[in-house]
Design an enzyme around this catalytic site. Structure first.
Site, PDB file in Angstrom:
ATOM      1  N   ASN A 146      32.872  12.684 -48.228  1.00  0.00           N
ATOM      2  CA  ASN A 146      34.380  12.521 -47.479  1.00  0.00           C
ATOM      3  C   ASN A 146      35.195  11.481 -48.479  1.00  0.00           C
ATOM      4  OD1 ASN A 146      36.235  13.089 -45.729  1.00  0.00           O
ATOM      5  ND2 ASN A 146      36.069  10.666 -45.843  1.00  0.00           N
TER       6      ASN A 146
ATOM      7  N   TYR B  30      45.402  16.326 -58.220  1.00  0.00           N
ATOM      8  CA  TYR B  30      44.259  16.505 -56.781  1.00  0.00           C
ATOM      9  C   TYR B  30      44.156  17.715 -56.268  1.00  0.00           C
ATOM     10  CZ  TYR B  30      43.703  15.991 -51.615  1.00  0.00           C
ATOM     11  OH  TYR B  30      43.696  15.993 -50.123  1.00  0.00           O
TER      12      TYR B  30
ATOM     13  N   ASP C 248      31.818   1.988 -53.826  1.00  0.00           N
ATOM     14  CA  ASP C 248      32.745   2.351 -54.475  1.00  0.00           C
ATOM     15  C   ASP C 248      31.742   3.319 -55.473  1.00  0.00           C
ATOM     16  OD1 ASP C 248      34.297   2.584 -56.131  1.00  0.00           O
ATOM     17  OD2 ASP C 248      34.550   0.875 -57.671  1.00  0.00           O
TER      18      ASP C 248
ATOM     19  N   LEU D 257      46.155   7.714 -44.459  1.00  0.00           N
ATOM     20  CA  LEU D 257      47.037   7.941 -45.737  1.00  0.00           C
ATOM     21  C   LEU D 257      47.802   8.663 -44.845  1.00  0.00           C
ATOM     22  CD1 LEU D 257      46.677   8.370 -49.102  1.00  0.00           C
ATOM     23  CD2 LEU D 257      44.851   9.692 -48.485  1.00  0.00           C
TER      24      LEU D 257
ATOM     25  N   THR E 244      46.889  10.577 -39.847  1.00  0.00           N
ATOM     26  CA  THR E 244      45.651   9.214 -40.488  1.00  0.00           C
ATOM     27  C   THR E 244      45.970   8.300 -40.888  1.00  0.00           C
ATOM     28  OG1 THR E 244      44.866  10.385 -42.902  1.00  0.00           O
ATOM     29  CG2 THR E 244      43.580  10.792 -41.261  1.00  0.00           C
TER      30      THR E 244
ATOM     31  N   ILE F 259      39.953  10.310 -41.802  1.00  0.00           N
ATOM     32  CA  ILE F 259      38.913  11.588 -41.335  1.00  0.00           C
ATOM     33  C   ILE F 259      37.172  11.147 -41.544  1.00  0.00           C
ATOM     34  CG2 ILE F 259      37.924  13.756 -42.316  1.00  0.00           C
ATOM     35  CD1 ILE F 259      41.321  14.800 -43.322  1.00  0.00           C
TER      36      ILE F 259
ATOM     37  N   LYS G 239      40.075  18.996 -55.660  1.00  0.00           N
ATOM     38  CA  LYS G 239      40.194  19.758 -54.461  1.00  0.00           C
ATOM     39  C   LYS G 239      39.442  21.778 -54.536  1.00  0.00           C
ATOM     40  CE  LYS G 239      40.162  16.361 -51.859  1.00  0.00           C
ATOM     41  NZ  LYS G 239      38.832  15.770 -51.153  1.00  0.00           N
TER      42      LYS G 239
END
Length: 272
Positions: A93, A158, A66, A195, A193, A20, A162
């Protein structure tokens, strides 16, 4: 050809070398922006820089960074201002989706590490960029995820990061309205993507996983990196009366009923 929609604006994109982020960097450069983007690994970032700069009409600079380290985030912001003099837009992002894992098998340290990368980095990058964004009445775009609103199986940490991004977007939009800095969020659903491909490869049937991912949208396909970039460009360049919104980039994945029960079936439950 239509004129570039973000000519000479200065944009910072974190996690910009793949997926992305790569789509966002590409679309902004194609629309005349001067983009500084970062990632941990240098090879992909340097390759994207070499690919995009000859094409224009904008330009980009890559810096290895990082985002879990505050000093690296500060270096990113300082580098941008030294290179281009100001900042018009920050796109947060950088992040990671770990392999799916039940809560019982997830350690507290794993959760803390993910919070640092997926959430705290957004806060710190925003905090450090805001003095410059206020000078330009600029904007922040936070990349969240559809699952931050609808949940996801075996991904509690996760999803928590988000969901927090969406909430932080709204809170920061309130605070920064006095400076006319807009703060918005885009929440992609399934986007093809590297990932996504990597996570599918870890399943017992990668082809079936991809097919299921495609079929989860009303549009019958996954989104593209370019579509993510176009959504970010819309929020930066066109959505001048929008702040605090969460733009769902989902192909309708959150709509309509589907079979979702994880309870045993009646037949299985009755077998003795």
């Amino acid at each position: 050809m239509a004129p570039p929609r973000y000519r000479d604006k200065v944009v910072v994109v974190t996690g910009g070398s793949k997926g992305i982020g790569r789509g966002i960097v590409s679309v902004f450069v194609e629309n005349g922006a001067k983009v500084v983007f970062c990632a941990r690994g240098a090879a992909a970032g340097e390759a994207l820089e070499a690919e995009l700069n000859p094409k224009g009409p904008g330009c980009c600079r890559f810096i290895s960074c990082d985002m879990s380290k505050e000093e690296d985030i500060q270096r990113l912001i300082t580098f941008t201002v030294e290179q281009f003099g100001h900042i018009d837009c920050l796109v947060n992002n950088a992040g990671w989706h770990p392999p799916h894992k039940p809560t019982d098998d997830t350690s507290a340290q794993e959760f803390r590490d993910l919070l640092d990368l997926n959430l705290v980095s957004y806060f710190l990058a925003s905090k450090l960029a805001l003095p410059f964004l206020r000078q330009r009445e600029g904007n922040i775009i936070n990349v969240s995820s559809l699952v931050g609103s609808i949940g996801q199986k075996d991904a509690a940490p996760y999803v928590a990061t988000k969901g927090a991004i969406i909430s932080m977007t709204k809170a920061m939009a309130v605070d920064e309205s006095r400076h006319r800095v807009r703060v918005n969020c885009v929440s992609p659903g399934n986007v093809w993507t590297p990932l996504w491909e990597e996570l599918a490869a870890q399943t017992s049937d990668p082809d079936a996983a991809v097919a299921q991912g495609q079929g989860s949208q009303l549009l019958g396909r996954m989104g593209t990196e370019e579509e993510c970039g176009l959504a970010a460009l819309f929020l930066a360049a066109d959505a001048s009366f929008c702040t605090g919104i969460d733009l769902l980039l989902s192909g309708g994945a959150e709509l309509n009923y589907g079979f979702k029960s994880q309870m045993p079936t009646f037949e299985k439950d009755c077998i003795t």
